[in-house]
Each structure stands twice: as structure tokens, then as C-alpha cells.
Design a protein around this motif. Structure first.
Motif, mmCIF file in Angstrom:
data_model
loop_
_atom_site.group_PDB
_atom_site.id
_atom_site.type_symbol
_atom_site.label_atom_id
_atom_site.label_comp_id
_atom_site.label_asym_id
_atom_site.label_seq_id
_atom_site.Cartn_x
_atom_site.Cartn_y
_atom_site.Cartn_z
ATOM 1 N N ILE A 41 0.898 -1.153 0.000
ATOM 2 C CA ILE A 41 0.000 0.000 0.000
ATOM 3 C C ILE A 41 0.931 1.195 0.000
ATOM 4 N N ASP A 42 1.057 1.835 -1.139
ATOM 5 C CA ASP A 42 2.148 2.786 -1.374
ATOM 6 C C ASP A 42 1.969 4.065 -0.555
ATOM 7 N N TRP A 43 3.008 4.909 -0.575
ATOM 8 C CA TRP A 43 3.028 6.149 0.202
ATOM 9 C C TRP A 43 1.748 6.953 0.008
ATOM 10 N N HIS A 44 1.127 7.339 1.112
ATOM 11 C CA HIS A 44 -0.069 8.170 1.079
ATOM 12 C C HIS A 44 -0.288 8.755 2.475
ATOM 13 N N TRP A 45 -1.185 9.712 2.543
ATOM 14 C CA TRP A 45 -1.595 10.263 3.839
ATOM 15 C C TRP A 45 -3.062 10.666 3.735
ATOM 16 N N HIS A 46 -3.672 10.872 4.869
ATOM 17 C CA HIS A 46 -5.058 11.314 4.899
ATOM 18 C C HIS A 46 -5.288 12.103 6.184
ATOM 19 N N PRO A 47 -6.265 13.015 6.180
ATOM 20 C CA PRO A 47 -6.532 13.795 7.393
ATOM 21 C C PRO A 47 -7.127 12.941 8.509
ATOM 22 N N GLU A 48 -7.669 11.779 8.175
ATOM 23 C CA GLU A 48 -8.216 10.885 9.189
ATOM 24 C C GLU A 48 -7.082 10.176 9.939
ATOM 25 N N VAL A 49 -7.406 9.626 11.099
ATOM 26 C CA VAL A 49 -6.466 8.774 11.829
ATOM 27 C C VAL A 49 -6.755 7.324 11.459
ATOM 28 N N GLU A 50 -5.798 6.454 11.761
ATOM 29 C CA GLU A 50 -5.915 5.058 11.347
ATOM 30 C C GLU A 50 -5.402 4.124 12.441
ATOM 31 N N PHE A 51 -6.108 3.035 12.640
ATOM 32 C CA PHE A 51 -5.652 1.954 13.508
ATOM 33 C C PHE A 51 -5.623 0.672 12.674
ATOM 34 N N ILE A 52 -4.496 -0.040 12.708
ATOM 35 C CA ILE A 52 -4.429 -1.304 11.985
ATOM 36 C C ILE A 52 -3.974 -2.400 12.945
ATOM 37 N N TYR A 53 -4.272 -3.648 12.560
ATOM 38 C CA TYR A 53 -3.937 -4.790 13.401
ATOM 39 C C TYR A 53 -3.405 -5.909 12.512
ATOM 40 N N ALA A 54 -2.269 -6.477 12.888
ATOM 41 C CA ALA A 54 -1.683 -7.590 12.134
ATOM 42 C C ALA A 54 -2.321 -8.887 12.619
ATOM 43 N N GLU A 55 -3.391 -9.279 11.962
ATOM 44 C CA GLU A 55 -4.148 -10.462 12.381
ATOM 45 C C GLU A 55 -3.450 -11.753 11.968
ATOM 46 N N LYS A 56 -2.905 -11.765 10.743
ATOM 47 C CA LYS A 56 -2.171 -12.936 10.246
ATOM 48 C C LYS A 56 -0.958 -12.467 9.466
ATOM 49 N N GLY A 57 0.215 -12.887 9.901
ATOM 50 C CA GLY A 57 1.433 -12.461 9.235
ATOM 51 C C GLY A 57 1.896 -11.099 9.718
ATOM 52 N N GLY A 58 3.085 -10.709 9.294
ATOM 53 C CA GLY A 58 3.635 -9.407 9.656
ATOM 54 C C GLY A 58 3.806 -8.538 8.427
ATOM 55 N N ILE A 59 3.808 -7.233 8.622
ATOM 56 C CA ILE A 59 3.994 -6.307 7.506
ATOM 57 C C ILE A 59 5.087 -5.298 7.849
ATOM 58 N N SER A 60 5.785 -4.849 6.817
ATOM 59 C CA SER A 60 6.777 -3.786 6.978
ATOM 60 C C SER A 60 6.064 -2.449 6.906
ATOM 61 N N CYS A 61 6.306 -1.612 7.896
ATOM 62 C CA CYS A 61 5.642 -0.311 7.980
ATOM 63 C C CYS A 61 6.660 0.815 7.842
ATOM 64 N N PHE A 62 6.316 1.800 7.050
ATOM 65 C CA PHE A 62 7.111 3.020 6.910
ATOM 66 C C PHE A 62 6.167 4.158 7.265
ATOM 67 N N VAL A 63 6.394 4.796 8.402
ATOM 68 C CA VAL A 63 5.489 5.835 8.895
ATOM 69 C C VAL A 63 6.303 7.069 9.241
ATOM 70 N N GLY A 64 6.048 8.174 8.518
ATOM 71 C CA GLY A 64 6.882 9.358 8.735
ATOM 72 C C GLY A 64 8.334 8.999 8.447
ATOM 73 N N ARG A 85 3.357 3.907 4.486
ATOM 74 C CA ARG A 85 3.403 2.879 3.440
ATOM 75 C C ARG A 85 3.506 1.520 4.120
ATOM 76 N N TYR A 86 2.837 0.503 3.553
ATOM 77 C CA TYR A 86 2.894 -0.850 4.100
ATOM 78 C C TYR A 86 3.356 -1.818 3.009
ATOM 79 N N GLU A 87 4.200 -2.778 3.381
ATOM 80 C CA GLU A 87 4.675 -3.792 2.442
ATOM 81 C C GLU A 87 4.490 -5.177 3.046
ATOM 82 N N ALA A 88 4.325 -6.186 2.175
ATOM 83 C CA ALA A 88 4.190 -7.563 2.634
ATOM 84 C C ALA A 88 5.037 -8.487 1.771
#
Length: 294
Positions: A41-64, A85-88
């Protein structure tokens, strides 16, 4: 072949998606990062806030300017206006919610001013949520409850907001000590976004590192540092990737020749464009065009 999901955004990386409706600005997603274009999920931003949860597997996160792996069973809060940005590397299950802070209280009200503003206007880009930390475990359990609510017919807006307020209360109580650790982070993000926009506006001509740095009045070495901290790429590497993505759009949506597309996207040599495209996309430009038309 399966059509991959894409991250829709404008030239400033602002995500072009409405999360919920105006009267209830909240949206629940259950996503697999692996199913997105380039498994990210490529570089992006939004005025909203976000909560995510790694339910199965791990993801690489790039935040700020942060980079880390979100491991299975952990969660993440991403603040308003923060590039991420998130990568798997494999199929993953990542339930997440994106919502406007105004869902929890009107901007002029005391709840918003006392409890929401201090978090979203802080210099905290994100908060990792670990099940090993008591208050974070409580937040994770509440998030899982919110996710389950969205998948039941009995779900109501009142139940959702009630649980979100409890999540936010925990966040507010425990993030004050984190503020100040990312000194001037918002300023750095703003400079990075301006330089990215400069590249987007001038990608089809020859541009130098000095021009990129000059657009925000910093040195070339500072520009290099900002890019490497912010998106883990040099300005030149990002420029090439952006040109390739614009070329991919033209291959998929126009009948222009490959040579014409190469020159229109800033490559001075069609042979170099073809080699670079194949290296980045792992297929030739012609193969990519055929796959998109299929």
C-alpha cells in the motif's frame, strides 16, 4: 490474471478515497497487503487517523521517518496527516479502521479541544501497540471488538463510537510522554512533501538534486537525508521510480509507442528506460501493457 488493488492518491500523496460518509466518517477494512500493486500500500496520507492490526502475518511499515515490522498480534496507530506505506512478503490479514477525529466530538467542543487536539496536533507520527504492554493490550482488545462489531448485522454507530472513545482515552492518557521525541517531525514531513511535489511537477525534464533542495531552501545533503529518513530512497531513485509509474500508467491507458512514452516521462534513452522498467516491474514494457489490457 487477477487485477491488483492500487493506492489512489493525488500529486501531494493525499489519498483519494472517502472513508465513510459525511454524516458518519468511519470505515472498516479487512485487507491483504499482498493483493496490492507491488505487494504494498504505497506512500499516502489522509486527514483521518488510522488503527491497523496484524491479524495474520507481519507487515513492513514506513510511517513518517520510522521503519519497523508490525508483527502478528500487534497493532499500530497512525496520526492524522502522516505519510505512510505498508509492504508484505506474503499474504497477510490486516483489519483496520480509518476515521475522522471529528467523529468523536465537534471541533469547537470541549472533548475535541481537551482530548483530541493534543494528540493529532502533537509531533507523534504513530504509536506501536504491543500485547505485552497492559494499556496497549487493552487498546488491541477494544479494536478487535470494534472490528467484530462491523461484521455483524447488529452493529450500531453508537456502539462503534463508544468503543472508539475508550480507545482514544487510553491513547490520550499514555502518549503525552512520547511527544517531543520526534522534534520538528511535522516540519520535516512538510519539506519532504514539497520536494516530492516538485518532482511530480517536473519529472518529465532533467532536474538536479540542487533544484529539488532549493525548492524548500535546504542544502543538498539535507535533502538527501530527508529522503532517506522519510521514504528510504534518494531523490534520484525516487524520481526514477515515479517516472516508471507514470510510464506504466501510459502503457496501460494509451496507445503511445514505448519510445514515445520513454521520452514523455523524462528518460533521454529508450534503451535505458526499457532495461530499468524490466528491472523494476520484473517484466518488459510490452508484457506489462498486454497484462493490463487483459
Amino acid at each position: 490474471m487477477d487485477v491488483l488493488c492500487k493506492t489512489r492518491k493525488d500529486e501531494s500523496f493525499l489519498e483519494q478515497m472517502q472513508h465513510g460518509e459525511a454524516e458518519f466518517p468511519f470505515r472498516f477494512y479487512r485487507e491483504d497487503v499482498w493483493e496490492f500493486d507491488f505487494h504494498c500500500i504505497d506512500w499516502h496520507w489522509h486527514p483521518e487517523v488510522e488503527f491497523i492490526y496484524a491479524e495474520k502475518g507481519g507487515i513492513s511499515c514506513f510511517v513518517g521517518t520510522e521503519q519497523f515490522t508490525l508483527r502478528q498480534g500487534s497493532g499500530l496507530f497512525v496520526n492524522s496527516g502522516v505519510l505512510h506505506r505498508y509492504e508484505a512478503t506474503e499474504s497477510v490479514s490486516v483489519p483496520n479502521i480509518v476515521f475522522s477525529p471529528e467523529l468523536l466530538g465537534i471541533k469547537t467542543g470541549s472533548i475535541y479541544q481537551k482530548y483530541i487536539t493534543p494528540v493529532i496536533e502533537s509531533d507523534i507520527p504513530c504509536v506501536l501497540l504491543s500485547p505485552a504492554v497492559d494499556w496497549q493490550y487493552a487498546v488491541l482488545r477494544r479494536l478487535l471488538h470494534i472490528f467484530r462489531l462491523q461484521e455483524t448485522e447488529a452493529c450500531s454507530e453508537m456502539q462503534t463510537v463508544s468503543s472508539l472513545l475508550e480507545v482514544w482515552r487510553q491513547l490520550f492518557l499514555h502518549t503525552e510522554h512520547l511527544s517531543g521525541q520526534a522534534l520538528n517531525d511535522k516540519g520535516r514531513r512538510a519539506q519532504l512533501q514539497v520536494m516530492l511535489q516538485f518532482i511530480h511537477a517536473n519529472f518529465n525534464r532533467h532536474i538536479t538534486l540542487k533544484e529539488i533542495a532549493d525548492c524548500v531552501h535546504i542544502s543538498e545533503s539535507s535533502a538527501l537525508q530527508l529522503f532517506r529518513q522519510g521514504i528510504r530512497l534518494s531523490p534520484v531513485a525516487y524520481l526514477i521510480q515515479y517516472r516508471l509509474k507514470r510510464a506504466a500508467d501510459l502503457l496501460a491507458n494509451t496507445s503511445q509507442t514505448i519510445v514515445s512514452i520513454a521520452y514523455d516521462t523524462g528518460f533521454s534513452d529508450a534503451g535505458y528506460f526499457c532495461r530499468t522498467f524490466r528491472k523494476y516491474y520484473r517484466q518488459t514494457a510490452m508484457e506489462y501493457r498486454k497484462s493490463q489490457s487483459g
